[in-house]
Design a protein around this motif. Sequence first.
Motif, mmCIF file in Angstrom:
data_model
loop_
_atom_site.group_PDB
_atom_site.id
_atom_site.type_symbol
_atom_site.label_atom_id
_atom_site.label_comp_id
_atom_site.label_asym_id
_atom_site.label_seq_id
_atom_site.Cartn_x
_atom_site.Cartn_y
_atom_site.Cartn_z
ATOM 1 N N VAL A 1 -14.467 -11.456 -72.303
ATOM 2 C CA VAL A 1 -15.099 -10.620 -73.325
ATOM 3 C C VAL A 1 -16.237 -9.793 -72.732
ATOM 4 N N THR A 2 -17.000 -10.377 -71.840
ATOM 5 C CA THR A 2 -18.126 -9.635 -71.251
ATOM 6 C C THR A 2 -17.997 -9.465 -69.740
ATOM 7 N N GLU A 3 -16.983 -10.028 -69.151
ATOM 8 C CA GLU A 3 -16.794 -9.975 -67.702
ATOM 9 C C GLU A 3 -16.600 -8.532 -67.224
ATOM 10 N N ASN A 4 -17.426 -8.116 -66.273
ATOM 11 C CA ASN A 4 -17.346 -6.757 -65.706
ATOM 12 C C ASN A 4 -17.526 -5.662 -66.760
ATOM 13 N N TRP A 5 -18.285 -5.953 -67.786
ATOM 14 C CA TRP A 5 -18.496 -4.995 -68.873
ATOM 15 C C TRP A 5 -18.994 -3.653 -68.322
ATOM 16 N N GLY A 6 -18.241 -2.606 -68.597
ATOM 17 C CA GLY A 6 -18.639 -1.268 -68.182
ATOM 18 C C GLY A 6 -18.553 -1.001 -66.699
ATOM 19 N N SER A 7 -17.932 -1.891 -65.933
ATOM 20 C CA SER A 7 -17.869 -1.736 -64.467
ATOM 21 C C SER A 7 -16.448 -1.946 -63.954
ATOM 22 N N PRO A 8 -15.596 -0.985 -64.075
ATOM 23 C CA PRO A 8 -15.791 0.306 -64.731
ATOM 24 C C PRO A 8 -15.530 0.195 -66.227
ATOM 25 N N TRP A 9 -15.841 1.272 -66.927
ATOM 26 C CA TRP A 9 -15.517 1.327 -68.346
ATOM 27 C C TRP A 9 -14.007 1.269 -68.529
ATOM 28 N N GLN A 10 -13.581 0.598 -69.574
ATOM 29 C CA GLN A 10 -12.148 0.468 -69.840
ATOM 30 C C GLN A 10 -11.495 1.821 -70.146
ATOM 31 N N ILE A 11 -12.249 2.782 -70.600
ATOM 32 C CA ILE A 11 -11.680 4.107 -70.841
ATOM 33 C C ILE A 11 -11.361 4.816 -69.528
ATOM 34 N N VAL A 12 -11.943 4.314 -68.433
ATOM 35 C CA VAL A 12 -11.676 4.869 -67.100
ATOM 36 C C VAL A 12 -10.589 4.069 -66.393
ATOM 37 N N THR A 13 -10.739 2.769 -66.358
ATOM 38 C CA THR A 13 -9.782 1.876 -65.702
ATOM 39 C C THR A 13 -9.523 0.663 -66.593
ATOM 40 N N PRO A 14 -8.314 0.436 -67.028
ATOM 41 C CA PRO A 14 -7.088 1.164 -66.690
ATOM 42 C C PRO A 14 -6.936 2.513 -67.373
ATOM 43 N N GLY A 15 -7.800 2.814 -68.321
ATOM 44 C CA GLY A 15 -7.747 4.105 -68.993
ATOM 45 C C GLY A 15 -6.731 4.149 -70.107
ATOM 46 N N LEU A 16 -6.805 5.212 -70.882
ATOM 47 C CA LEU A 16 -5.874 5.441 -71.984
ATOM 48 C C LEU A 16 -4.600 6.118 -71.485
ATOM 49 N N THR A 17 -3.508 5.828 -72.129
ATOM 50 C CA THR A 17 -2.283 6.599 -71.932
ATOM 51 C C THR A 17 -2.146 7.556 -73.116
ATOM 52 N N LEU A 18 -2.193 8.841 -72.829
ATOM 53 C CA LEU A 18 -1.982 9.851 -73.872
ATOM 54 C C LEU A 18 -0.487 10.100 -73.967
ATOM 55 N N LYS A 19 0.046 9.922 -75.140
ATOM 56 C CA LYS A 19 1.490 9.947 -75.304
ATOM 57 C C LYS A 19 2.085 11.330 -75.071
ATOM 58 N N ALA A 20 3.168 11.335 -74.310
ATOM 59 C CA ALA A 20 3.942 12.558 -74.119
ATOM 60 C C ALA A 20 5.029 12.698 -75.171
ATOM 61 N N TYR A 21 5.365 11.592 -75.845
ATOM 62 C CA TYR A 21 6.459 11.595 -76.816
ATOM 63 C C TYR A 21 6.002 10.942 -78.121
ATOM 64 N N PRO A 22 6.493 11.425 -79.274
ATOM 65 C CA PRO A 22 6.042 10.898 -80.570
ATOM 66 C C PRO A 22 6.842 9.681 -81.019
ATOM 67 N N CYS A 23 6.745 8.605 -80.238
ATOM 68 C CA CYS A 23 7.450 7.377 -80.564
ATOM 69 C C CYS A 23 6.708 6.225 -79.903
ATOM 70 N N CYS A 24 7.155 5.002 -80.143
ATOM 71 C CA CYS A 24 6.466 3.823 -79.626
ATOM 72 C C CYS A 24 6.304 3.899 -78.108
#
Length: 452
Positions: free
Chosen positions: A251-274
């Motif tokens: 829950v707090t391990e490596n908090w912000g080091s790096p930020w989760q939005i950086v690693t592994p980061g978000l996947t922005l969908k290329a297709y409108p499905c699951c």
Amino acid sequence: MTSTFAPLTSAFAQAIISSDPSKDPVALDAARTAIIDFLGCAIAGAGDRTTGILADTVGANLPGEAILLGSSRRTDPLVAALVNGHAGHVLDYDDVHASVRGHPTTVIIPALLAFAAEREFSADALIASYIVGLEAMARLGLSLGSKHYENGFHATATLGTIGATAAIAHLTRASIDETAVALGLAATQSSGLRLQFGTDANPFHAGMAARSGLLSARMAAAGFGGAPDFLDNPVGFHSVYAFGAERPSAVTENWGSPWQIVTPGLTLKAYPCCTASHPVASLGIGLNREGLEADAIEYITFTYPPGADAALVVSKPGNGIEARFSPEYVFAAALIDGALRLDHFDERPVLPRLMDLARRAGRRHDETAPRMSSDPRTRFVIVDIVLRNGSAIQRRFDGLPGLSDPAEKFRDATARNPAFADVPSLVRTMSSTADLRQLLALLNQDAAQNPE
């Protein structure tokens, strides 16, 4: 200061309220990109039949100053959070995060935008609080392990409630004690079952979490009490939701080091499905470009690692919404049409020409492979195709496909409506309270008016 009574909950609350992601330009850039992607999805989803039903049912005519995205209406903040969260997920086109195993932005941003009707804050503050809310949601997801999702919970909803609460607590500089209570109130509202995939209730989960997160933060700020130890209590969050697979320290391990939005980061969908169907989508499009014809195919087998197709709950869809969760149909559409569009996955019945190929597809699991987890390296799919001439084709996709720049996706999703044309550039540069007001005004327009 960490409480000795509830050390893990207090440490989680402390991390939330004391974080400062504003010093990380990579995280800030990733957040702006994700917000653009989400807003395109939500504006497109504003016109969905179910968004209208939900708005009317929960009382979008109630007085208030919170905007409804892609609409000229304003309403009560809790209603806005619910409706906008639903709109952002209704097309299943919004981002996904591996640690969450769900969709964070469509929960957190609607809660923050709704809160902007009650309190003035800057665009910079919104972006920072979004990053922190996502961090809380993702770290909690890592701590639960894989059984939470596999046993039937929809993490967008169960974790999203807490992520949205965390974002508001960070924004308001709440105390540790207030934040702990708010998180507990959010946890007691954590709900959402994957059995709703392919139905109107699936996107409702995102809206439900956004509303519950905002409500929890507001209640705690007003002095409403609750258990301050949702992570430490013997019958707390991990005890109820992790099914023995928990690792609470995450829950707090490596908090912000790096930020989760950086690693592994978000996947922005290329297709409108699951999301779980995207690898076969990319393989299908690739085989279309190679010239493979559906009539040449005898049978198709998809091979997944254990647990990797848990979200793909439909094999024989009846309509486009169900088809979002069917790799058989997604692959057929990708191979035959060479692209996947929003109209492949609307409420109309599935197309017989696509179902003819989808019925020739099946699945299996490679039991020798590591079970799929939040580690992207555990995700793969192998497509084996037996042709009618006796020959065979095999293709493999590791990880997930995704977009790095959602600009064209935003234009397509908003039907190139000039009313929203300035949104991406404003999100890229916004900083002040005035900038956020300008963004809210741009978003508070009717998407059905003036399409290109």
